[in-house]
Motif scaffolding. Sequence first.
Motif, PDB file in Angstrom:
ATOM      1  N   THR A 220       6.099-109.451 -63.227  1.00 53.68           N
ATOM      2  CA  THR A 220       5.321-110.741 -63.011  1.00 53.68           C
ATOM      3  C   THR A 220       6.052-111.862 -62.432  1.00 53.68           C
ATOM      4  N   GLY A 221       7.523-111.871 -62.832  1.00 52.44           N
ATOM      5  CA  GLY A 221       8.363-112.784 -62.414  1.00 52.44           C
ATOM      6  C   GLY A 221       8.265-113.998 -63.265  1.00 52.44           C
TER       7      GLY A 221
ATOM      8  N   LEU B 205      -3.209-118.927 -71.942  1.00 52.59           N
ATOM      9  CA  LEU B 205      -4.049-119.705 -72.961  1.00 52.59           C
ATOM     10  C   LEU B 205      -4.627-120.629 -72.425  1.00 52.59           C
ATOM     11  N   GLU B 206      -3.860-121.649 -71.554  1.00 53.51           N
ATOM     12  CA  GLU B 206      -4.453-122.823 -70.991  1.00 53.51           C
ATOM     13  C   GLU B 206      -5.492-122.584 -69.813  1.00 53.51           C
TER      14      GLU B 206
ATOM     15  N   LEU C  25       5.002-109.655 -73.931  1.00 54.26           N
ATOM     16  CA  LEU C  25       4.071-110.706 -74.586  1.00 54.26           C
ATOM     17  C   LEU C  25       3.439-109.688 -75.727  1.00 54.26           C
ATOM     18  N   ARG C  26       2.989-110.662 -76.733  1.00 53.56           N
ATOM     19  CA  ARG C  26       2.291-109.722 -77.756  1.00 53.56           C
ATOM     20  C   ARG C  26       0.701-109.941 -77.677  1.00 53.56           C
ATOM     21  N   PHE C  27       0.047-109.007 -77.677  1.00 53.88           N
ATOM     22  CA  PHE C  27      -1.523-109.212 -78.003  1.00 53.88           C
ATOM     23  C   PHE C  27      -1.773-108.320 -79.497  1.00 53.88           C
TER      24      PHE C  27
ATOM     25  N   LEU D 205       4.284-117.491 -69.518  1.00 50.98           N
ATOM     26  CA  LEU D 205       3.185-116.936 -68.771  1.00 50.98           C
ATOM     27  C   LEU D 205       2.021-116.915 -70.378  1.00 50.98           C
ATOM     28  N   ALA D 206       2.546-116.894 -71.447  1.00 54.27           N
ATOM     29  CA  ALA D 206       1.684-117.019 -72.609  1.00 54.27           C
ATOM     30  C   ALA D 206       0.915-118.311 -72.541  1.00 54.27           C
TER      31      ALA D 206
END
Length: 397
Positions: free
Chosen positions: A338-339, A350-351, A371-373, A345-346
């Motif tokens: 994604t760069g 969220l926002e 990232l962790r989901f 990115l997290a």
Amino acid sequence: MEKAIQYELQLAKRMSRLGTETAFEVLNKARALERQGKSIIHLEIGEPDFDTPANVVEAGIDALRKGWTHYGPSAGLPDLRQALADYVGRTRGVTVASDEVVVVPGGKPIIFFTILALIDEGDEVIYPNPGFPIYESMIHYVGGRAVPIHLREDRDFSLDVDELASLINERTRLIILNSPENPTGGVLERRDIEKIAEAIGDRNVMVLSDEIYSRLIFDGGEHFSIMSVPGMQERTVLLDGFSKTYAMTGWRMGYGVMRADLAAHVTRLMTNSNSCTASFTQVAGIEAIKGDQSSVDHMRDEFQRRRDMFVAGLNKIKGFSCRMPKGAFYVFPNIMKTGWASKALADALLEQAGVAALSGTAFGAFGEGYLRFSVANSLENLQLALDRIDQWIRKDL
């Protein structure tokens, strides 16, 4: 209006070494956005979305009515300690006595107390990275030297035993293992565990084996503990608990299994910090460990269905690639294409997209690019989260 403060707060220097668990910070931020009217899908917190099994709840209520509301022994109620000794002995193929079990309010105290009891300033502790952030935080807090073992995606986030062996030296006092692993969902296979024990050899090095997700292994896989390797039981502190297995996060109950002389010292730390774990929750714990286990199987099967769907969906999103985790209830996608940096990115998801996830860097420096989901949410909400992420990526990437 802020209250005027006359005296400067003078904190002990060790407080500057204390970290945090970002999941709770992101949860608070997400809830603040919800209070502003924004729709948020919560995939940040490591908490089963199932209710505590009804038989366990009833046992807790019955315990309250019968007066289990007073102090208990610092190491835990004798009946629960014996039940846990029997359970660990049966599932790990070892002999465990009740005086080798210490019951504590949650899993974290076993991490904290083990490190407090064993690590002096300058002692080295090898720990997984990316990994549960409290490991590194506690090592730093007591003045130990945190030595990360890099969990790499190309190994399905299972550690390289040769690399681990190269990190062990005369200053190594403790090695922390976590399988299934938070945040990656990686699992240490039996052959890996046996090779780790071989790498330790006859050194007087302790192992803290965090097995809190041991009942949540997918695709028919089986859990194997380093405690089960001949010669390793007296050098192993096993951490397990009720939060993840029985959806009892709010009940605050975990336990450690360790040699009796160390258990006595950990019990002193309990006496000095918490006095004891709540008595009625321990009575409920006896029912959880001895009673009907079908709820555990149901949860595991449901998490596997959610994992399958969510990983497949993530792999269709531009810039995301995700391996299939083997346990726990997390997915840990690579977002390097994604760069974007992980935290940026997290925050954006969220926002702007209304999806709460955690940056890989919340689990250590080697978590950058991930990232962790948590898949501890309904299939409907997981699909909605995928749709929101995909739409945001198409628009903003």
